[in-house]
Design a protein around this motif. Structure first.
Motif, PDB file in Angstrom:
ATOM      1  N   UNK A 178       0.825  -1.200   0.000  1.00 20.41           N
ATOM      2  CA  UNK A 178       0.000   0.000   0.000  1.00 20.41           C
ATOM      3  C   UNK A 178       0.862   1.254   0.000  1.00 20.41           C
ATOM      4  N   UNK A 179       2.012   1.213   0.719  1.00  9.20           N
ATOM      5  CA  UNK A 179       2.849   2.409   0.773  1.00  9.20           C
ATOM      6  C   UNK A 179       3.435   2.729  -0.601  1.00  9.20           C
ATOM      7  N   UNK A 180       3.705   1.703  -1.413  1.00  8.62           N
ATOM      8  CA  UNK A 180       4.207   1.943  -2.767  1.00  8.62           C
ATOM      9  C   UNK A 180       3.127   2.599  -3.628  1.00  8.62           C
ATOM     10  N   UNK A 181       1.882   2.108  -3.536  1.00  9.59           N
ATOM     11  CA  UNK A 181       0.790   2.688  -4.307  1.00  9.59           C
ATOM     12  C   UNK A 181       0.564   4.145  -3.908  1.00  9.59           C
ATOM     13  N   UNK A 182       0.639   4.436  -2.613  1.00  7.43           N
ATOM     14  CA  UNK A 182       0.469   5.800  -2.128  1.00  7.43           C
ATOM     15  C   UNK A 182       1.575   6.711  -2.676  1.00  7.43           C
ATOM     16  N   UNK A 183       2.815   6.232  -2.624  1.00 13.02           N
ATOM     17  CA  UNK A 183       3.932   7.030  -3.146  1.00 13.02           C
ATOM     18  C   UNK A 183       3.788   7.275  -4.643  1.00 13.02           C
ATOM     19  N   UNK A 184       3.374   6.238  -5.380  1.00  7.07           N
ATOM     20  CA  UNK A 184       3.255   6.367  -6.829  1.00  7.07           C
ATOM     21  C   UNK A 184       2.124   7.316  -7.221  1.00  7.07           C
ATOM     22  N   UNK A 185       1.032   7.318  -6.434  1.00  7.80           N
ATOM     23  CA  UNK A 185      -0.053   8.263  -6.702  1.00  7.80           C
ATOM     24  C   UNK A 185       0.423   9.700  -6.512  1.00  7.80           C
ATOM     25  N   UNK A 186       1.188   9.944  -5.454  1.00  7.58           N
ATOM     26  CA  UNK A 186       1.726  11.285  -5.211  1.00  7.58           C
ATOM     27  C   UNK A 186       2.714  11.676  -6.311  1.00  7.58           C
ATOM     28  N   UNK A 187       3.541  10.719  -6.728  1.00 10.78           N
ATOM     29  CA  UNK A 187       4.496  10.976  -7.809  1.00 10.78           C
ATOM     30  C   UNK A 187       3.772  11.347  -9.101  1.00 10.78           C
ATOM     31  N   UNK A 188       2.732  10.571  -9.452  1.00  9.24           N
ATOM     32  CA  UNK A 188       2.036  10.809 -10.711  1.00  9.24           C
ATOM     33  C   UNK A 188       1.275  12.128 -10.696  1.00  9.24           C
ATOM     34  N   UNK A 189       0.787  12.559  -9.550  1.00  6.79           N
ATOM     35  CA  UNK A 189       0.094  13.841  -9.493  1.00  6.79           C
ATOM     36  C   UNK A 189       0.996  14.951 -10.032  1.00  6.79           C
ATOM     37  N   UNK A 190       2.253  14.960  -9.614  1.00 10.34           N
ATOM     38  CA  UNK A 190       3.192  15.981 -10.072  1.00 10.34           C
ATOM     39  C   UNK A 190       3.731  15.689 -11.472  1.00 10.34           C
ATOM     40  N   UNK A 191       3.935  14.397 -11.764  1.00 12.39           N
ATOM     41  CA  UNK A 191       4.451  14.039 -13.090  1.00 12.39           C
ATOM     42  C   UNK A 191       3.446  14.384 -14.187  1.00 12.39           C
ATOM     43  N   UNK A 192       2.159  14.147 -13.920  1.00 15.99           N
ATOM     44  CA  UNK A 192       1.145  14.451 -14.931  1.00 15.99           C
ATOM     45  C   UNK A 192       0.972  15.957 -15.108  1.00 15.99           C
ATOM     46  N   UNK A 193       1.232  16.719 -14.060  1.00 19.19           N
ATOM     47  CA  UNK A 193       1.206  18.179 -14.206  1.00 19.19           C
ATOM     48  C   UNK A 193       2.311  18.620 -15.166  1.00 19.19           C
ATOM     49  N   UNK A 194       3.487  18.017 -15.053  1.00 22.93           N
ATOM     50  CA  UNK A 194       4.584  18.323 -15.972  1.00 22.93           C
ATOM     51  C   UNK A 194       4.229  17.871 -17.394  1.00 22.93           C
ATOM     52  N   UNK A 195       3.529  16.756 -17.512  1.00 25.27           N
ATOM     53  CA  UNK A 195       3.124  16.262 -18.828  1.00 25.27           C
ATOM     54  C   UNK A 195       2.204  17.274 -19.513  1.00 25.27           C
ATOM     55  N   UNK A 196       1.268  17.861 -18.755  1.00 25.22           N
ATOM     56  CA  UNK A 196       0.372  18.860 -19.334  1.00 25.22           C
ATOM     57  C   UNK A 196       1.130  20.101 -19.790  1.00 25.22           C
ATOM     58  N   UNK A 197       2.230  20.402 -19.097  1.00 23.57           N
ATOM     59  CA  UNK A 197       3.021  21.580 -19.428  1.00 23.57           C
ATOM     60  C   UNK A 197       4.073  21.299 -20.502  1.00 23.57           C
ATOM     61  N   UNK A 198       4.129  20.047 -20.968  1.00 17.03           N
ATOM     62  CA  UNK A 198       5.089  19.683 -21.998  1.00 17.03           C
ATOM     63  C   UNK A 198       6.510  19.541 -21.495  1.00 17.03           C
ATOM     64  N   UNK A 199       6.683  19.352 -20.187  1.00 16.56           N
ATOM     65  CA  UNK A 199       8.006  19.214 -19.597  1.00 16.56           C
ATOM     66  C   UNK A 199       8.390  17.741 -19.500  1.00 16.56           C
ATOM     67  N   UNK A 200       9.672  17.413 -19.444  1.00 18.33           N
ATOM     68  CA  UNK A 200      10.089  16.009 -19.282  1.00 18.33           C
ATOM     69  C   UNK A 200       9.641  15.452 -17.933  1.00 18.33           C
ATOM     70  N   UNK A 201       9.352  14.159 -17.905  1.00 19.52           N
ATOM     71  CA  UNK A 201       8.837  13.534 -16.692  1.00 19.52           C
ATOM     72  C   UNK A 201       9.980  13.129 -15.761  1.00 19.52           C
ATOM     73  N   UNK A 202       9.773  13.251 -14.454  1.00 19.98           N
ATOM     74  CA  UNK A 202      10.773  12.771 -13.496  1.00 19.98           C
ATOM     75  C   UNK A 202      10.731  11.250 -13.396  1.00 19.98           C
ATOM     76  N   UNK A 203      11.664  10.670 -12.655  1.00 16.72           N
ATOM     77  CA  UNK A 203      11.700   9.220 -12.430  1.00 16.72           C
ATOM     78  C   UNK A 203      11.321   8.918 -10.991  1.00 16.72           C
ATOM     79  N   UNK A 204      10.546   7.867 -10.833  1.00 15.79           N
ATOM     80  CA  UNK A 204      10.066   7.480  -9.502  1.00 15.79           C
ATOM     81  C   UNK A 204      11.101   6.606  -8.796  1.00 15.79           C
ATOM     82  N   UNK A 205      11.328   6.891  -7.530  1.00 15.53           N
ATOM     83  CA  UNK A 205      12.197   6.075  -6.687  1.00 15.53           C
ATOM     84  C   UNK A 205      11.430   5.666  -5.438  1.00 15.53           C
ATOM     85  N   UNK A 206      11.314   4.372  -5.227  1.00 18.66           N
ATOM     86  CA  UNK A 206      10.578   3.853  -4.072  1.00 18.66           C
ATOM     87  C   UNK A 206      11.369   4.075  -2.787  1.00 18.66           C
TER      88      UNK A 206
END
Length: 445
Positions: free
Chosen positions: A342-370
């Motif tokens: 569950x902690x991995x899913x929670x971290x990945x959801x938080x990561x994607x919230x910011x990564x998808x914001x960058x995607x909308x802005x046309x910026x390169x995506x960051x990499x997720x680290x558990x």
């Protein structure tokens, strides 16, 4: 508007839909949404999956903890559609949702097609039976609330029947056999937590007069593990501490025993042992849902998980992301992938919230680290045990007892806070305490 579709309303999927809805959706006719966010799930309600062992033991009423997806969508500016994912057209960026059918009312919603710009797959995992003969037919898994409730009702029925059944004769000098034997296959977190909760349930059912059996000697609990120790995914010292606590509770631990066959009233192991089982729970492993292997040629691993890059994008399609148990995500510095927790899913959801914001802005995506903050295992009201790691304490520390129980309960409260905010989480905690103080500790019907 950009169209986000999230398939799967588990811990990670629902948290992501809620936070995307808060950021880009609209809960008022006066405010125009900035993006369209849609959540799809086969069920109408959400419950945190790590709680299902408590539902099975009767120590939690699921109807007081379930969250309606439609209500959450209305409060947080996203749309909810109920149904199963059955198809994907990657070229047209379109998914197919199967018809919604009620066993009494018939078809409620027809098959539908939805178009997306960004698709996030978060459909979790299902039970892995490893091809064991009779396992799927004669055991109960704990994937859903329905399965957990089924086990709970069968346990109460078994206790009531056993009370009026004559005990088996005992050989001279021998020990009496339990009147009821519950066998749990798989000594991971789910199996261990369920075994402890069941011991408490046996005592409560006896106290309320549902049976007059001795809760410790007449109701046997056997925990069967193929590996050399229980909790094989955790550290040795956590496993040893937990084994000691379970032994004191009267749980029989059978390690190094691979289940070869499950029948209606027994389990046969590869070593030739036959273990009596009036009720069998299968908690031996997980795999990704089979539908993932049928989605437009997306690469999967041997467990059926989608292979994703560290950006959580699938290997062959940058418009499709995956998170949680259904994603095989690399874990730098480790031979294995990010664990399905569950902690991995929670971290990945938080990561994607910011990564998808960058995607909308046309910026390169960051990499997720558990980040592994450790693991906790609840042993009901008796205790809890686990280890804290990393940034929390700057090292690795074994914890147990009251502090471990507090930390374990905090995990769920953090999930509630992610869905509703901290003020409502505090109110929900207080309301939960009031319900617990005015109701039996175990659901009795």
């Amino acid at each position: 508007m950009h169209r986000f579709i999230i398939v799967g309303g588990g811990a990670g999927g629902l948290e992501l839909a809620t936070r995307l809805g808060d950021r880009y959706g609209s809960t008022s006719s006066k405010k125009a949404p900035k993006a369209q966010v849609t959540l799809i799930d086969r069920n109408p309600t959400h419950i945190w999956k790590p709680l299902l062992h408590e539902v099975a033991a009767g120590s939690m009423d699921p109807f007081t903890q379930e969250l309606e997806y439609a209500a959450q969508a209305n409060w947080h500016g996203f749309e909810f559609q109920q149904g199963d994912l059955i198809g994907l057209d990657r070229e047209a960026r379109r998914i197919t949702i199967g018809p919604l059918v009620d066993h009494e009312a018939g078809e409620l919603l027809p098959q539908r097609e939805l178009e997306y710009d960004t698709l996030v797959l978060a459909i979790g995992s299902t039970t892995h039976y490893f091809g064991v003969q009779g396992a799927q037919e004669y055991s109960i898994a704990l994937d859903t609330v329905g399965q957990a409730e089924l086990f709970r009702k069968r346990l109460i029925a078994a206790c009531m029947r056993a009370e009026h059944r004559a005990p088996e004769p005992v050989a001279e000098g021998g020990a009496g056999q339990p009147r009821i034997q519950v066998a749990i296959v798989g000594a991971g977190a789910t199996g261990v937590e369920l075994s402890a909760e069941l011991r408490n349930t046996a005592h409560v059912l006896s106290a309320y007069g549902l049976h007059k059996l001795d809760p410790k000697h007449d109701i046997g609990i056997a925990l069967i593990e193929a590996g050399p120790r229980i909790l094989p995914a955790l550290q040795d010292r956590v496993s040893l501490a937990t084994a000691d606590l379970l032994t004191k509770l009267g749980v029989t631990l059978l390690t190094g025993e691979t289940v070869a066959e499950v029948s209606r009233d027994s389990i046969r192991t590869a070593s030739g042992k036959t273990i009596r089982a009036d009720l069998t729970v299968w908690a031996a492993g997980i795999k990704a849902p089979a539908v993932l292997a049928q989605l437009g040629g997306l690469p999967t691993n041997r467990l059926g998980q989608l292979n994703v890059r560290r950006t959580l994008q699938t290997e062959v399609d940058n418009d499709i992301f995956a998170l949680g148990d259904c994603a095989a995500c690399p874990w730098p510095g480790n031979e294995r992938n990010v664990p399905p927790r569950a902690q991995a899913a929670h971290q990945q959801a938080s990561f994607l919230l910011n990564a998808l914001a960058r995607r909308l802005e046309g910026k390169p995506l960051p990499e997720y680290t558990y980040r592994d903050f450790g693991s906790l295992v609840s042993l009901g009201h008796y205790s809890a045990v686990g280890n804290l790691m990393g940034g929390l304490i700057g090292g690795n520390m074994l914890i147990e007892g009251l502090f471990a129980r507090f930390m374990y309960m905090s995990l769920y409260r953090l999930h509630v806070a992610a869905l509703h905010g901290y003020p409502r989480m505090v109110l929900d905690t207080f309301a939960h305490w009031l319900r617990r103080s005015t109701a039996p500790r175990v659901k009795l019907h």
